[in-house]
Design a protein around this motif. Structure first.
Motif, PDB file in Angstrom:
ATOM      1  N   GLY A  35       3.408  -9.379   6.092  1.00 50.04           N
ATOM      2  CA  GLY A  35       4.317  -9.433   4.950  1.00 50.04           C
ATOM      3  C   GLY A  35       3.792  -8.749   3.700  1.00 50.04           C
ATOM      4  N   TYR A  36       3.033  -7.684   3.882  1.00 50.62           N
ATOM      5  CA  TYR A  36       2.566  -6.938   2.709  1.00 50.62           C
ATOM      6  C   TYR A  36       3.388  -5.678   2.543  1.00 50.62           C
ATOM      7  CZ  TYR A  36      -1.298 -10.123   2.690  1.00 50.62           C
ATOM      8  OH  TYR A  36      -2.040 -11.261   2.628  1.00 50.62           O
ATOM      9  N   VAL A  37       3.626  -5.324   1.299  1.00 52.18           N
ATOM     10  CA  VAL A  37       4.322  -4.068   1.023  1.00 52.18           C
ATOM     11  C   VAL A  37       3.408  -3.201   0.158  1.00 52.18           C
ATOM     12  CG1 VAL A  37       6.622  -5.062   1.219  1.00 52.18           C
ATOM     13  CG2 VAL A  37       5.500  -4.991  -1.007  1.00 52.18           C
ATOM     14  N   ILE A  38       3.842  -1.977  -0.032  1.00 52.64           N
ATOM     15  CA  ILE A  38       3.032  -0.998  -0.750  1.00 52.64           C
ATOM     16  C   ILE A  38       2.661  -1.512  -2.145  1.00 52.64           C
ATOM     17  CG2 ILE A  38       5.095   0.196  -1.603  1.00 52.64           C
ATOM     18  CD1 ILE A  38       3.545   2.804  -1.181  1.00 52.64           C
ATOM     19  N   GLY A  39       1.425  -1.344  -2.503  1.00 53.77           N
ATOM     20  CA  GLY A  39       0.959  -1.744  -3.831  1.00 53.77           C
ATOM     21  C   GLY A  39       0.455  -3.172  -3.920  1.00 53.77           C
ATOM     22  N   ASP A  93     -15.964 -12.457  -2.994  1.00 56.46           N
ATOM     23  CA  ASP A  93     -14.529 -12.172  -3.079  1.00 56.46           C
ATOM     24  C   ASP A  93     -14.329 -10.666  -3.136  1.00 56.46           C
ATOM     25  OD1 ASP A  93     -13.469 -14.816  -3.185  1.00 56.46           O
ATOM     26  OD2 ASP A  93     -14.273 -14.989  -5.200  1.00 56.46           O
ATOM     27  N   LEU A  94     -13.477 -10.177  -2.268  1.00 54.55           N
ATOM     28  CA  LEU A  94     -13.185  -8.741  -2.228  1.00 54.55           C
ATOM     29  C   LEU A  94     -11.689  -8.563  -2.473  1.00 54.55           C
ATOM     30  CD1 LEU A  94     -15.146  -8.128   1.063  1.00 54.55           C
ATOM     31  CD2 LEU A  94     -15.897  -7.378  -1.205  1.00 54.55           C
ATOM     32  N   VAL A  95     -11.338  -7.853  -3.527  1.00 56.18           N
ATOM     33  CA  VAL A  95      -9.927  -7.624  -3.841  1.00 56.18           C
ATOM     34  C   VAL A  95      -9.578  -6.189  -3.451  1.00 56.18           C
ATOM     35  CG1 VAL A  95      -8.162  -7.682  -5.621  1.00 56.18           C
ATOM     36  CG2 VAL A  95     -10.103  -9.244  -5.751  1.00 56.18           C
ATOM     37  N   TYR A  96      -8.701  -6.076  -2.479  1.00 51.02           N
ATOM     38  CA  TYR A  96      -8.228  -4.754  -2.040  1.00 51.02           C
ATOM     39  C   TYR A  96      -6.808  -4.527  -2.523  1.00 51.02           C
ATOM     40  CZ  TYR A  96     -12.090  -4.571   1.368  1.00 51.02           C
ATOM     41  OH  TYR A  96     -13.300  -4.521   1.967  1.00 51.02           O
ATOM     42  N   GLN A  97      -6.431  -3.261  -2.651  1.00 50.17           N
ATOM     43  CA  GLN A  97      -5.030  -2.936  -2.920  1.00 50.17           C
ATOM     44  C   GLN A  97      -4.603  -1.871  -1.916  1.00 50.17           C
ATOM     45  OE1 GLN A  97      -4.121  -1.607  -6.930  1.00 50.17           O
ATOM     46  NE2 GLN A  97      -2.032  -2.360  -6.748  1.00 50.17           N
ATOM     47  N   THR A  98      -3.497  -2.140  -1.250  1.00 46.11           N
ATOM     48  CA  THR A  98      -3.049  -1.212  -0.222  1.00 46.11           C
ATOM     49  C   THR A  98      -1.908  -0.340  -0.741  1.00 46.11           C
ATOM     50  OG1 THR A  98      -1.927  -1.021   1.895  1.00 46.11           O
ATOM     51  CG2 THR A  98      -1.655  -3.090   0.741  1.00 46.11           C
ATOM     52  N   PHE A  99      -1.990   0.948  -0.413  1.00 45.87           N
ATOM     53  CA  PHE A  99      -0.936   1.872  -0.834  1.00 45.87           C
ATOM     54  C   PHE A  99      -0.305   2.550   0.379  1.00 45.87           C
ATOM     55  CE2 PHE A  99      -3.486   1.593  -4.727  1.00 45.87           C
ATOM     56  CZ  PHE A  99      -2.476   1.310  -5.626  1.00 45.87           C
ATOM     57  N   TYR A 100      -0.380   1.904   1.511  1.00 43.64           N
ATOM     58  CA  TYR A 100       0.230   2.488   2.696  1.00 43.64           C
ATOM     59  C   TYR A 100       1.744   2.330   2.605  1.00 43.64           C
ATOM     60  CZ  TYR A 100       0.485   4.122   7.457  1.00 43.64           C
ATOM     61  OH  TYR A 100       0.745   4.869   8.562  1.00 43.64           O
ATOM     62  N   VAL A 134      -0.396  -6.904   8.782  1.00 49.60           N
ATOM     63  CA  VAL A 134       0.800  -6.106   9.039  1.00 49.60           C
ATOM     64  C   VAL A 134       1.487  -5.776   7.727  1.00 49.60           C
ATOM     65  CG1 VAL A 134       3.060  -6.053  10.146  1.00 49.60           C
ATOM     66  CG2 VAL A 134       1.123  -7.123  11.305  1.00 49.60           C
ATOM     67  N   MET A 135       1.750  -4.497   7.532  1.00 50.41           N
ATOM     68  CA  MET A 135       2.516  -4.090   6.341  1.00 50.41           C
ATOM     69  C   MET A 135       3.953  -3.815   6.731  1.00 50.41           C
ATOM     70  SD  MET A 135       0.212  -1.771   3.853  1.00 50.41           S
ATOM     71  CE  MET A 135       1.486  -1.844   2.609  1.00 50.41           C
ATOM     72  N   SER A 136       4.848  -4.127   5.808  1.00 45.89           N
ATOM     73  CA  SER A 136       6.268  -3.938   6.067  1.00 45.89           C
ATOM     74  C   SER A 136       6.821  -2.851   5.161  1.00 45.89           C
ATOM     75  CB  SER A 136       7.032  -5.238   5.783  1.00 45.89           C
ATOM     76  OG  SER A 136       6.483  -6.285   6.530  1.00 45.89           O
ATOM     77  N   PRO A 137       7.836  -2.136   5.615  1.00 44.17           N
ATOM     78  CA  PRO A 137       8.438  -1.114   4.747  1.00 44.17           C
ATOM     79  C   PRO A 137       9.253  -1.773   3.640  1.00 44.17           C
ATOM     80  CG  PRO A 137       9.587  -1.215   6.831  1.00 44.17           C
ATOM     81  CD  PRO A 137       8.441  -2.164   6.947  1.00 44.17           C
ATOM     82  N   LEU A 138       9.428  -1.025   2.580  1.00 39.44           N
ATOM     83  CA  LEU A 138      10.158  -1.537   1.419  1.00 39.44           C
ATOM     84  C   LEU A 138      11.606  -1.084   1.459  1.00 39.44           C
ATOM     85  CD1 LEU A 138       9.195  -3.178  -0.951  1.00 39.44           C
ATOM     86  CD2 LEU A 138       8.642  -1.076  -2.137  1.00 39.44           C
ATOM     87  N   ARG A 139      11.845   0.073   2.084  1.00 40.16           N
ATOM     88  CA  ARG A 139      13.199   0.634   2.069  1.00 40.16           C
ATOM     89  C   ARG A 139      13.619   0.948   3.500  1.00 40.16           C
ATOM     90  NH1 ARG A 139      13.633   5.689  -0.357  1.00 40.16           N
ATOM     91  NH2 ARG A 139      11.740   6.173   0.807  1.00 40.16           N
TER      92      ARG A 139
ATOM     93  N   ASP B 160       0.893  10.905   2.472  1.00 37.63           N
ATOM     94  CA  ASP B 160      -0.562  10.977   2.333  1.00 37.63           C
ATOM     95  C   ASP B 160      -1.177  11.094   3.716  1.00 37.63           C
ATOM     96  OD1 ASP B 160      -0.872  10.852  -0.328  1.00 37.63           O
ATOM     97  OD2 ASP B 160      -1.048   8.672  -0.418  1.00 37.63           O
ATOM     98  N   PHE B 161      -2.253  11.834   3.800  1.00 37.13           N
ATOM     99  CA  PHE B 161      -2.973  11.894   5.066  1.00 37.13           C
ATOM    100  C   PHE B 161      -4.437  11.720   4.807  1.00 37.13           C
ATOM    101  CE2 PHE B 161       0.919  14.139   6.076  1.00 37.13           C
ATOM    102  CZ  PHE B 161       1.318  13.387   7.165  1.00 37.13           C
TER     103      PHE B 161
END
Lengths: 302, 191
Positions: A35-39, A93-100, A134-139, B160-161
């Protein structure tokens, strides 16, 4: 001799085994893996338990950096939680940010991290295990309509909020007005000038002072009260003017009897020179009470 | 008791005077601030209404953002960039985020315009810069849904790649070389 050497060896072996077991103890506390989305940001927490002789090598801690083209490590926090139950414990503690930007739900992996713990004579490698989510699409994947390609609107410029400054300014003005009013009240400036004109207040103070002397200064006390009557009426008040005075200042009506006695006493003192009779008619203490009563009447009337 | 009264009588005027002066200073300070903010707001209203107002570099952040917005919706991106740079490193996170997003939005709109007329080459750098703007904004505030959405648009325009290792399941090398996939749902103009 040989037996003793074997014992020592066994002891060393035990120590080494215990040290290895402790040093390996990394527990990862991860959030929900879906349930993660971009950003979005993801915080991984790891509890590390070490042999008490070991310390995490600060130089081996990862620095905030881009881990991958789609993953940033934003923050690293190491908390030393002291030694408990025979182990030195840390919280990492490790804080990541995903931009996939996935087109469909996609499983991604945050790679493992290597750490090192050191003591005076050895160095132990630790590993924070990899973690997948698992990341989910936003659009939606755009079909025919241009809806999906319409960007979200700008953040519009907004005016500065002035309410607080205005409010504080008004509060300041109000406080300043209050301060000015208090000073004016104390000094008897307009519009508090009438307050200053309280002759019986002054008279009561003089009477109290005069009566307090030993022997009591009866004459001065009487005179002070007379001056107060004069000031209140705006002219000289004699015993025969009492009716006119009371008509003009009806507030004093309830004290008529006492006032009449006062005038009698004062005539005895000043015109008949019978101070003894006067003090019998109206003793000094009664004079102070009368002055206090008149002051109270005056205050009520003001 | 009377000693206390005496003391009170002595301290009273000084206390009142001090309170008066402090209160006046507060009123003056905050009043000046309110007046200045009021003037700034008038300038912001002018810019929002579409009249250009000169804004210097030391102007309040809100006014700079208004000017940036004025410039970005008129495609004067080169003038807007320095303002965004200033706001992005400023203390006010809200203004920084707004500046980054507004400029990125302008670039994304420009890129979409170029793509609508099939000019792919000028669109690519615009999309890349927009993407960077959204990423910076999201790094400051990860909860910006509009920025996430627009970043998703840019990501699908130019994906992005991985820079170094291209894993097997990624797209074939000729596609990564062009850094261009396809534009779902966008008219390409006449064939």
């Amino acid at each position: 001799m040989a037996a003793r050497a074997r014992w020592v060896l066994i002891g060393v072996g035990l120590l080494a085994a215990m040290g290895a077991a402790r040093a390996d103890d990394v527990t990862l506390y991860a959030p929900r893996p879906f349930g993660y989305v971009i950003g979005d940001t993801i915080t991984l927490s790891a509890d590390v338990a070490l042999d008490p002789s070991l310390k995490i090598d600060p130089a081996s801690l990862p620095q905030p950096r881009p881990v991958d083209y789609w993953l940033d490590l934003k923050a690293v926090r190491l908390t030393d939680r002291g030694t408990r139950e025979g182990a030195r414990r840390y919280r990492l503690d490790l804080v990541y940010q995903t931009f996939y930007a996935p087109l469909e739900p996609k499983r991604l992996v945050i790679p493992a991290l290597a750490l090192a713990a050191v003591s005076d004579d050895r160095r132990v490698e630790l590993a924070i295990p990899p973690w997948s989510f698992v990341m989910s699409p936003l659009r939606e994947i755009a079909g025919g309509s241009g809806e999906a390609m319409t960007p979200r609107p700008d953040i519009m410029p907004r005016p500065i909020a002035t309410r607080r400054a205005l409010m504080l300014s008004f509060i300041g003005l109000a406080l300043a007005a209050l301060g000015a009013a208090l000073i004016g009240w104390q000094r008897g400036w307009w519009p508090f000038h009438r307050r200053r004109d309280r002759p019986f207040l002054r008279a009561a103070r003089s009477v109290r002072a005069a009566v307090g002397l030993s022997p009591p200064d009866y004459d001065t006390a009487l005179l002070a009260l007379h001056r107060a009557f004069d000031a209140t009426a705006g002219e000289r008040v004699f015993a025969e003017d009492l009716d006119a005075f009371l008509a003009a200042h009806p507030g004093f009506e309830p004290a008529r009897h006492d006032i009449a006695r006062l005038f009698t006493a004062s005539r005895d003192v000043f015109f008949a020179a019978e101070a003894g009779a006067a003090q019998q008619e109206l003793p000094a203490e009664r004079l102070a009470e009368l002055a206090a009563r008149l002051r109270a009447i005056e205050r009520m009337a003001a | 008791m009377s000693g206390f009264r005496q003391w009170l009588r002595q301290i009273f005027p000084a206390a009142c005077l001090t309170a008066l002066v402090v209160a006046l200073l507060l009123a003056g300070w905050q009043g000046t601030r309110a007046a200045l903010d009021h003037r700034t707001n008038a300038a912001i209203a002018q810019l929002v209404a579409g009249r250009d107002v000169p804004v210097n570099d030391n102007a309040p952040g809100a006014l700079q953002l208004a000017r940036l917005h004025f410039l970005t919706i008129r495609d004067r991106l080169d003038e807007a960039q320095p303002i965004a740079n200033r706001l992005a490193i400023g203390d006010d996170a809200q203004l920084a985020v707004a500046a980054l997003i507004d400029l990125a939005n302008a670039r994304l709109r420009a890129a979409l315009d170029e793509l609508a007329s099939n000019n792919i080459d000028p669109a690519i750098p615009l999309v890349r810069l927009a993407k960077e703007g959204y990423r910076r904004a999201l790094a400051i505030d990860p909860g910006l849904w509009d920025a996430k959405y627009n970043l998703d648009i840019t990501m699908r325009l130019v994906r992005d790649f991985p820079q170094i290792e291209v894993s097997g399941e990624e797209l074939p090398p000729e596609v990564t070389k062009r850094l261009w996939t396809d534009l779902p749902g966008l008219p390409r103009g006449l064939p």
